[in-house]
Write a protein that holds these residues in place. Structure first.
Motif, PDB file in Angstrom:
ATOM      1  N   VAL A   1       0.836  -1.208   0.000  1.00 11.11           N
ATOM      2  CA  VAL A   1       0.000   0.000   0.000  1.00 11.11           C
ATOM      3  C   VAL A   1       0.870   1.257   0.000  1.00 11.11           C
ATOM      4  N   CYS A   2       0.551   2.168  -0.910  1.00 10.12           N
ATOM      5  CA  CYS A   2       1.327   3.412  -1.022  1.00 10.12           C
ATOM      6  C   CYS A   2       1.035   4.329   0.173  1.00 10.12           C
ATOM      7  N   PRO A   3       2.084   4.838   0.821  1.00 11.15           N
ATOM      8  CA  PRO A   3       1.869   5.722   1.975  1.00 11.15           C
ATOM      9  C   PRO A   3       1.275   7.078   1.606  1.00 11.15           C
ATOM     10  N   HIS A   4       1.167   7.385   0.313  1.00 10.26           N
ATOM     11  CA  HIS A   4       0.594   8.684  -0.054  1.00 10.26           C
ATOM     12  C   HIS A   4      -0.913   8.686   0.159  1.00 10.26           C
ATOM     13  N   ALA A   5      -1.620   7.848  -0.615  1.00 10.34           N
ATOM     14  CA  ALA A   5      -3.090   7.859  -0.504  1.00 10.34           C
ATOM     15  C   ALA A   5      -3.682   6.455  -0.553  1.00 10.34           C
ATOM     16  N   GLY A   6      -2.849   5.439  -0.429  1.00 12.29           N
ATOM     17  CA  GLY A   6      -3.394   4.100  -0.255  1.00 12.29           C
ATOM     18  C   GLY A   6      -3.565   3.260  -1.508  1.00 12.29           C
ATOM     19  N   CYS A   7      -3.063   3.702  -2.671  1.00 13.82           N
ATOM     20  CA  CYS A   7      -3.120   2.845  -3.866  1.00 13.82           C
ATOM     21  C   CYS A   7      -2.138   1.678  -3.702  1.00 13.82           C
ATOM     22  N   PHE A   8      -2.304   0.653  -4.547  1.00 11.12           N
ATOM     23  CA  PHE A   8      -1.328  -0.437  -4.546  1.00 11.12           C
ATOM     24  C   PHE A   8      -0.135  -0.044  -5.416  1.00 11.12           C
TER      25      PHE A   8
ATOM     26  N   SER B   1       8.117  12.766  -5.785  1.00  8.07           N
ATOM     27  CA  SER B   1       7.111  11.828  -5.267  1.00  8.07           C
ATOM     28  C   SER B   1       6.283  12.478  -4.167  1.00  8.07           C
ATOM     29  N   PRO B   2       4.963  12.350  -4.245  1.00  8.21           N
ATOM     30  CA  PRO B   2       4.148  12.960  -3.179  1.00  8.21           C
ATOM     31  C   PRO B   2       4.084  12.126  -1.898  1.00  8.21           C
ATOM     32  N   SER B   3       4.614  10.906  -1.926  1.00  5.89           N
ATOM     33  CA  SER B   3       4.526  10.065  -0.728  1.00  5.89           C
ATOM     34  C   SER B   3       5.266  10.731   0.445  1.00  5.89           C
TER      35      SER B   3
ATOM     36  N   ALA C   1       6.805   1.676  -8.333  1.00  2.00           N
ATOM     37  CA  ALA C   1       6.187   2.880  -8.884  1.00  2.00           C
ATOM     38  C   ALA C   1       4.689   2.847  -8.581  1.00  2.00           C
ATOM     39  N   CYS C   2       4.206   3.948  -8.015  1.00  4.97           N
ATOM     40  CA  CYS C   2       2.768   3.997  -7.722  1.00  4.97           C
ATOM     41  C   CYS C   2       2.030   4.580  -8.930  1.00  4.97           C
ATOM     42  N   PRO C   3       1.014   3.886  -9.423  1.00  2.00           N
ATOM     43  CA  PRO C   3       0.321   4.356 -10.616  1.00  2.00           C
ATOM     44  C   PRO C   3      -0.583   5.563 -10.367  1.00  2.00           C
ATOM     45  N   CYS C   4      -0.898   5.854  -9.123  1.00  2.00           N
ATOM     46  CA  CYS C   4      -1.891   6.907  -8.868  1.00  2.00           C
ATOM     47  C   CYS C   4      -1.330   8.316  -9.019  1.00  2.00           C
ATOM     48  N   HIS C   5      -0.230   8.612  -8.313  1.00  2.00           N
ATOM     49  CA  HIS C   5       0.320   9.976  -8.388  1.00  2.00           C
ATOM     50  C   HIS C   5       1.837   9.946  -8.571  1.00  2.00           C
ATOM     51  N   ARG C   6       2.313   8.805  -9.065  1.00  2.00           N
ATOM     52  CA  ARG C   6       3.711   8.665  -9.498  1.00  2.00           C
ATOM     53  C   ARG C   6       4.758   8.763  -8.389  1.00  2.00           C
ATOM     54  N   SER C   7       4.439   8.300  -7.220  1.00  2.00           N
ATOM     55  CA  SER C   7       5.522   8.165  -6.238  1.00  2.00           C
ATOM     56  C   SER C   7       6.444   7.069  -6.723  1.00  2.00           C
ATOM     57  N   SER C   8       7.731   7.238  -6.445  1.00  2.00           N
ATOM     58  CA  SER C   8       8.721   6.262  -6.893  1.00  2.00           C
ATOM     59  C   SER C   8       9.604   5.869  -5.715  1.00  2.00           C
TER      60      SER C   8
HETATM   61 FE1  FES Z   1       0.676   6.477  -4.470  1.00  2.00          FE
HETATM   62 FE2  FES Z   1      -0.567   8.815  -4.529  1.00  2.00          FE
HETATM   63  S1  FES Z   1      -1.353   6.933  -3.845  1.00  2.00           S
HETATM   64  S2  FES Z   1       1.413   8.334  -5.190  1.00  2.00           S
END
Ligand code: FES
Length: 190
Positions: A117-124, A154-156, A135-142
Motif C-alpha cells: 500500500v502506497c503511503p501517499h493515498a493508499g493505492c497499490f 514523489s508525493p509520498s 512505482a505507484c500508478p496513482c500519483h507517481r511516487s517512486s
Molecule cells: Fe501512491 Fe498517490 S497513492 S502516489
C-alpha cells in the motif's frame, strides 16, 4: 390596550379558556419528545459501538505465514504475495481471509517485506517493468527496491512500510503484517 381575541381556523373568536389546554398539550408533547431523545441517544451510541468492530477490523498484526522461501526470487527482484489471516468481528471469526499484500525480496540470506500500500493515498504500488524500482500508478511516487522514496517529486510523505520478517523451519516466510495510515510522515498502525 385591549388584547386581540384568539381566533380559530374559520376566523371565529375562541374563548380564552379553550386556548389553555392547547398550551398544556404542546408543553407536554415537548417534554415527551425531549425525554424520548434522551433515552434514544445512549441506545444509538450502543448500536454504533456494536457495529464499529466490523469497520475497524481491516488487518492482522500477528505473524502470518506468507510464502515458502523457494517462491521468493533469488536474484533480488520483488514478488508480490497476498496475505491471508483469520479475521474477527463482533460476532464471528473468518478463516484465511485476504487482509492485504506484501512484496518479498531476497537480499543475501535475508528476506525483506514491504506492504504494497502506497503511503501517499493508499493505492497499490506496482513494480517497474525492469524490476528496478517500485512505482505507484496513482500519483507517481517512486521508491527504490528497499522502499525508500527515490524521486523528490514523489508525493509520498514517507518510504514504503517495511514489515518484520522471520524465516521459520528453514523454508517458511512469516511476516508481522500491519497496515498503516496513508498521508502521514510517521507510520501509524491502522
Ligand atoms: Fe501512491 Fe498517490 S497513492 S502516489
Amino acid at each position: 390596550m385591549t388584547e386581540e381575541p384568539q381566533k380559530n381556523e374559520t376566523g371565529a373568536s375562541v374563548p380564552e379558556e379553550s386556548a389553555e389546554p392547547r398550551r398544556d398539550f404542546i408543553t407536554g408533547a415537548s417534554a415527551i419528545l425531549v425525554g424520548a431523545l434522551a433515552t434514544l441517544a445512549p441506545i444509538g451510541a450502543a448500536v454504533v459501538a456494536l457495529i464499529d468492530p466490523i469497520r475497524r477490523v481491516s488487518s492482522a498484526s500477528d505473524m502470518v505465514l506468507v510464502a515458502r522461501r523457494a517462491a521468493v526470487p533469488e536474484d533480488g527482484s520483488p514478488r508480490k504475495f497476498t496475505v491471508t489471516a483469520d479475521r474477527k468481528d463482533a460476532w464471528a471469526t473468518y478463516s484465511d481471509t485476504p487482509v492485504g499484500a506484501v512484496y518479498l525480496r531476497s537480499v543475501g540470506d535475508e528476506i525483506r517485506a514491504l506492504n504494497v500500500v502506497c503511503p501517499h493515498a493508499g493505492c497499490f504500488v506496482g513494480v517497474a517493468p525492469d524490476d528496478s524500482r517500485f512505482a505507484c500508478p496513482c500519483h507517481r511516487s517512486s521508491f527504490d527496491l528497499d522502499g525508500v522514496v527515490n524521486d523528490p517529486a514523489s508525493p509520498s510523505p514517507r518510504d514504503m512500510d517495511a514489515l518484520e520478517v522471520e524465516v521459520r523451519n528453514g523454508d517458511e516466510v512469516w511476516v508481522r503484517f500491519q497496515n498503516f495510515l496513508p498521508g502521514r510522515e510517521e507510520k501509524t498502525p491502522v
